[in-house]
Design an enzyme around this catalytic site. Structure first.
Site, PDB file in Angstrom:
ATOM      1  N   HIS A   1       0.826  -1.128  -0.019  1.00 12.85           N
ATOM      2  CA  HIS A   1       0.010  -0.114  -0.144  1.00 12.85           C
ATOM      3  C   HIS A   1       0.842   1.208   0.109  1.00 12.85           C
ATOM      4  CE1 HIS A   1      -3.450   2.413   0.698  1.00 12.85           C
ATOM      5  NE2 HIS A   1      -2.802   3.165   1.577  1.00 12.85           N
TER       6      HIS A   1
ATOM      7  N   ASP B   1      -7.392  -2.113   4.232  1.00 16.43           N
ATOM      8  CA  ASP B   1      -5.810  -1.777   4.525  1.00 16.43           C
ATOM      9  C   ASP B   1      -5.508  -1.802   5.816  1.00 16.43           C
ATOM     10  OD1 ASP B   1      -5.335  -1.774   1.986  1.00 16.43           O
ATOM     11  OD2 ASP B   1      -5.847   0.581   1.771  1.00 16.43           O
TER      12      ASP B   1
HETATM   13  C1  GAR Z   1       1.427   0.940  -6.484  1.00 18.03           C
HETATM   14  O1  GAR Z   1       1.769   2.144  -6.194  1.00 18.03           O
HETATM   15  C2  GAR Z   1       0.615   0.142  -5.302  1.00 18.03           C
HETATM   16  O2  GAR Z   1       1.394   0.368  -4.093  1.00 18.03           O
HETATM   17  C3  GAR Z   1      -0.656   0.592  -5.394  1.00 18.03           C
HETATM   18  O3  GAR Z   1      -0.831   0.357  -6.790  1.00 18.03           O
HETATM   19  C4  GAR Z   1       0.192   0.892  -7.472  1.00 18.03           C
HETATM   20  C5  GAR Z   1       0.384  -0.293  -8.573  1.00 18.03           C
HETATM   21  O4  GAR Z   1       1.591   0.048  -9.359  1.00 18.03           O
HETATM   22  N1  GAR Z   1      -1.645  -0.104  -4.675  1.00 18.03           N
HETATM   23  C6  GAR Z   1      -2.603   0.375  -4.124  1.00 18.03           C
HETATM   24  O5  GAR Z   1      -2.794   1.280  -3.926  1.00 18.03           O
HETATM   25  C7  GAR Z   1      -3.436  -0.539  -3.183  1.00 18.03           C
HETATM   26  N2  GAR Z   1      -4.575  -0.149  -2.470  1.00 18.03           N
HETATM   27  P1  GAR Z   1       1.898  -0.874 -10.570  1.00 18.03           P
HETATM   28  O6  GAR Z   1       0.809  -1.620 -11.020  1.00 18.03           O
HETATM   29  O7  GAR Z   1       2.826  -0.223 -11.371  1.00 18.03           O
HETATM   30  O8  GAR Z   1       2.789  -1.951  -9.459  1.00 18.03           O
END
Ligand code: GAR
Length: 273
Positions: A160, A196
């Site tokens: 997160h 979360d």
């Molecule tokens: C990341 O920043 C992750 O931490 C976030 O989505 C992004 C995915 O990036 N997750 C959340 O917000 C979950 N609540 P990616 O697809 O480039 O790995």
């Protein structure tokens, strides 16, 4: 990156919704022998998630569970559906869906369970030790979580982009930046039935400088995410994530790696550089 020392490779399944840059790092490190895990499958909730392309390129099996299609279905009498779980009991237990109309809530929950049932079927065929959420932007009901978090084991891991319990939800970077925080944070945690709120495995922070814009903040945070997720998977593989209870009786974790402090410092140093 500290190399893993465990001969035990985990089998992990990764769930993605979007671009999958975290997934890419895990794929690369796994291929380079720097991850104590084999990525056995990648599942996305949307056919167009780019993470699938990354997995296919790496030769990892991919699947789509089309949540949108499930959620758009008409469900007239949710209680009459054949579901793998008692819907009313699930509605009492769940903490994520909010609706003032109990019938609507049951309908949404029923659709979610149907999607999760397909997801569980796919995942179980790969016998994963852990299900790792890497930008998977769907709520998980107690049906899904109860299937994997059993017998005192926590088997769903999430990353997160905020220092929980601050800024849960879908916009961790935006919420941190818009609040005017001078430090942002990343949290790796086990998923529980809240939003979360599960036991925290690792956290780290990065600075937010006066001239930063949203994109700079996101990039700085993502660099930290990439280091942290791989390291936490290596700790899990090495049996170095101990479960314990905290003074307020929450389940807590303790990293038993003797290099823990060195690794924490290296994350912060890198974020400050
Ligand atoms: C990341 O920043 C992750 O931490 C976030 O989505 C992004 C995915 O990036 N997750 C959340 O917000 C979950 N609540 P990616 O697809 O480039 O790995």
């Amino acid at each position: 990156m500290i190399q893993h020392q465990s001969p035990n490779k985990l089998r992990i399944a990764v769930l993605v919704s979007g671009s999958g840059t975290n997934l890419q790092v895990l794929l690369d490190r796994s291929a380079a022998g720097d991850l104590a895990a084999e990525i056995v499958a990648v599942v996305s909730d949307r056919p167009e998630a780019y993470g699938r392309v990354r997995a296919e390129r790496a030769g990892v099996p991919t699947h789509v569970v089309d949540y949108r299609a499930y959620l758009q279905r008409e469900v007239e009498k949710p209680l009459e559906l054949k579901l793998p779980v008692n819907l009313e009991e699930l509605a009492r237990r769940q903490k994520i869906l909010k609706s003032s109309d109990p019938e609507k809530l049951l309908q949404r929950l029923a659709k979610l369970v149907l999607a999760e049932d397909e997801l569980i079927g796919i995942l179980d065929s790969y016998r994963p030790d852990y299900v790792c959420l890497a930008g998977f932007m769907r709520l998980l009901s107690p049906y899904f979580l109860g299937h994997y978090n059993r017998g005192g084991q926590w088997r769903v891991v999430n990353i997160h982009p905020a220092l929980l319990p601050a800024f849960p939800g879908a916009h961790g970077y935006e919420d941190t930046f818009c609040y005017g925080c001078k430090w942002g944070g990343i949290t790796i945690h086990f998923a529980d039935e809240g939003e979360d709120t599960g036991p925290i495995v690792a956290q780290a922070v990065y600075p937010i400088w006066p001239d930063d814009d949203m994109e700079k903040v996101r990039q700085r945070g993502l660099s930290l995410e990439y280091e942290m997720y791989a390291q936490c998977i290596n700790w899990l593989a090495a049996g170095q994530v101990e479960l314990c209870s905290s003074p307020n009786l929450r389940v807590d974790t303790r990293i038993t790696d003797p290099d823990y402090q060195i690794i924490m410092r290296s994350w912060i140093d890198k974020a400050l550089a």
